[in-house]
Design a protein around this motif. Structure first.
Motif, short mmCIF file in Angstrom:
data_model
loop_
_atom_site.label_atom_id
_atom_site.label_comp_id
_atom_site.label_asym_id
_atom_site.label_seq_id
_atom_site.Cartn_x
_atom_site.Cartn_y
_atom_site.Cartn_z
N LYS A 291 59.42 -10.80 9.67
CA LYS A 291 59.94 -11.26 8.72
C LYS A 291 60.42 -10.41 7.49
CE LYS A 291 56.74 -15.14 9.14
NZ LYS A 291 55.54 -15.69 8.36
N PRO B 190 52.84 -5.71 19.90
CA PRO B 190 51.82 -5.65 18.51
C PRO B 190 51.01 -4.33 18.55
CG PRO B 190 50.93 -7.32 19.90
CD PRO B 190 52.52 -7.12 20.46
N GLN C 242 62.64 -6.58 14.89
CA GLN C 242 61.68 -8.21 14.65
C GLN C 242 61.01 -8.29 16.16
OE1 GLN C 242 63.66 -11.89 14.26
NE2 GLN C 242 62.24 -12.70 12.96
N SER C 243 61.91 -8.34 17.14
CA SER C 243 61.47 -8.73 18.63
C SER C 243 60.24 -7.81 18.87
CB SER C 243 62.63 -8.92 19.47
OG SER C 243 61.91 -9.07 20.71
N SER D 159 53.57 -1.12 10.40
CA SER D 159 53.09 -2.37 11.01
C SER D 159 51.57 -2.09 11.04
CB SER D 159 53.76 -2.46 12.46
OG SER D 159 53.56 -1.40 13.17
N ASN E 203 56.99 -8.43 17.41
CA ASN E 203 56.02 -9.40 17.88
C ASN E 203 55.58 -9.49 19.32
OD1 ASN E 203 56.66 -10.68 15.20
ND2 ASN E 203 58.48 -11.68 15.85
N ARG F 273 49.43 -8.95 8.17
CA ARG F 273 49.71 -9.98 9.18
C ARG F 273 50.74 -9.39 10.01
NH1 ARG F 273 50.43 -16.13 7.29
NH2 ARG F 273 51.89 -14.92 6.15
N ARG F 274 50.50 -9.41 11.69
CA ARG F 274 51.75 -8.89 12.24
C ARG F 274 52.83 -9.46 11.99
NH1 ARG F 274 52.21 -3.69 14.74
NH2 ARG F 274 54.00 -4.11 16.08
N SER F 275 52.88 -10.74 12.06
CA SER F 275 54.16 -11.38 11.92
C SER F 275 54.92 -11.17 10.64
CB SER F 275 53.69 -13.07 11.90
OG SER F 275 53.00 -13.49 10.85
N ASP F 276 54.33 -10.65 9.69
CA ASP F 276 55.07 -10.36 8.54
C ASP F 276 55.99 -9.21 8.69
OD1 ASP F 276 53.75 -12.36 7.07
OD2 ASP F 276 52.41 -10.94 6.03
#
Length: 475
Positions: free
Chosen positions: A232, A68, A61-62, A221, A65, A226-229
């Motif tokens: 998540k 990217p 996850q880290s 990815s 983010n 959306r990259r943030s997804d």
């Protein structure tokens, strides 16, 4: 279709993570765990596994983010942190793990169907291999129609295979008996289980492979809407699967005693539910397993092609693997993966013990990519890369990355020397593809340190080949 229309949404990414992790393992979990440990040791083992895998999930996850620009997950992290050959090796190992895992899925699928149709036997009869081959190329055609379309089918099958698991949890929770669960809680009544520490170590070998697929969203990815997804999806998928695994495992221990569970045939969830509701419970779980394996096959077919394509896209893999069709599907990478699956399906005709051996081999091949991802997260946090003015967050992420790295090292140890050597035997030939990619770019094949690493891999591969020739090592 526009590029934006082909992007994967959060639901599809979560389904890729969940669909990759939930294959056949959870359906055999009650027997697999009970064969090694009592309820108390199983609880301790799950606690350790939860911490180790959660830190690994948070690492993914880290990195999703903070980095990217790294669009291929485990492969890209290894390359960015430790050079082209380490990156290539991660892509190669991940790819082999994916398609070997699919071979074991095909065998288990038709072994389960053998319960209803005896001609399928243990999944390695001639009829089983012919039907498995037909299903393989049907999946091939499905994926050729588009990543987004195949991901949607994966979303549907993921939902379908979770339903029997939820029904199992509800029914066994109602029938759960605390006296059965607490009887011989530490397994001391069965001398074959050994000490509590021995039991924890034994059952944790099973957990090495039930979480494979946790990195599924990171691999895709570049295709996320959306990259943030991505981050998540990784955390939501991990926590969902962890909850299912623990509930299925622990509730079973309140239905049947440890010796009774250990004696069940797999898929052992079928035997547990049959104990509560009768024959229809066994049929329900068997159908759920068939759906689960079908979804798992699709998820790993997608992932195996994507990891080769990602490597070819930036020159780490040979350029011919970069070819896409009009729907954006990496066709040559897909053909390479499914061609080798077909070859190994034929191999299962001559090896009755293929399923479990291939399963553990697939596990050992993916441990190196996990290790390099965690180690890269340590490097990013240690050098404060992207952490300017975020000391508290940096310290937290560094601690998590160190724990994940140590856990990855432990998993390599848990796999044992046999599978380390067999893994080297599969890693070594990859250097041919690596050398081809380097020559296409007009670059020297190895840097000095990379050459030393390759020589170590080659030496281990030669030892493995000698061991197999002598009969000391077996696949």
């Amino acid at each position: 279709m526009s590029d934006s229309a082909r992007k994967l949404k959060l639901g599809a990414l979560i389904a890729l993570v969940v669909g990759s992790m939930i294959g056949g393992g959870i359906f055999s979990l009650p027997q697999n765990m009970a064969a090694s440990a009592g309820a108390g040791a199983v609880l301790i083992g799950w606690a350790i596994t939860a911490v180790g895998m959660l830190t690994l999930a948070m690492v993914f996850q880290s990195l999703a983010n903070r980095k990217p620009e790294l669009d291929a997950g485990v492969y890209a992290y290894a390359k960015a942190g430790f050079g082209d050959y380490m990156g290539f090796s991660s892509a190669w190992g991940y790819w082999i793990s994916a398609w070997i895992g699919n071979v074991s899925y095909f065998v288990l699928l038709f072994s389960t169907l053998g319960i209803f149709f005896p001609a399928f036997g243990e999944g390695n009869t001639l009829l089983s291999i012919l039907c498995a081959s037909a299903l393989l190329w049907l999946l091939h055609l499905l994926v050729l129609n588009g990543i987004r379309e195949a991901a949607f089918v994966n979303l549907v099958t993921t939902i379908a295979k979770v339903i029997p698991l939820i029904l199992f949890i509800i029914i066994t929770a109602i029938a759960f008996r605390i006296d059965i669960f607490t009887a011989d809680f530490w397994g001391t009544g069965n001398l074959e289980l050994g000490s509590v520490l021995d039991q924890v170590r034994g059952m944790m070998l099973v957990t090495v492979w039930v979480f494979i697929g946790i990195e599924g969203a990171n691999v895709y990815s570049a295709r996320a809407g959306r990259r943030s997804d991505v981050g998540k999806a990784t955390i939501i998928g991990f926590l969902s699967v962890l909850l299912l695994l623990v509930l299925v495992n622990m509730l079973s221990m309140g239905i049947m005693s440890q010796p009774e569970l250990a004696a069940l045939q797999n898929p052992s969830m079928a035997g547990v539910l049959e104990q509560v509701v009768g024959r229809w419970g066994a049929v329900l779980i068997s159908v759920g397993l068939v759906v689960s394996l079908a979804g798992g096959l699709l998820a790993w077919t997608l992932l195996s092609a994507e990891i080769l394509f990602a490597g070819a896209r930036d020159g780490t893999m040979p350029s011919f693997l970069r070819k896409e069709n009009s729907r954006g599907v990496p066709v040559n990478a897909l053909w390479a993966s499914n061609g080798l699956i077909q070859l190994f399906l034929v191999f299962t005709l001559f090896n009755a013990a293929t399923y479990l051996n291939l399963l553990y081999l697939a596990t050992s091949m993916i441990l190196l990519p996990y290790f390099w991802s965690a180690a890269y997260a340590v490097r990013v946090a240690w050098t404060r890369d992207t952490y300017q003015g975020q000391d508290a967050l940096r310290n937290r992420d560094l601690l998590l990355a160190v724990i994940a790295t140590l856990y990855a090292v432990w998993l390599v140890y848990a796999g044992g020397v046999q599978y380390v050597l067999l893994s080297a035997l599969l890693y070594a030939p990859g250097a041919i593809f690596f050398a081809k990619a380097k020559r296409e770019k007009g670059e020297p094949v190895f840097r000095p340190l990379e050459k030393m690493v390759f020589l170590c891999v080659l030496l281990a591969a030669l030892v493995a080949a000698w061991g197999m020739y002598q009969g000391v090592l077996t696949l």
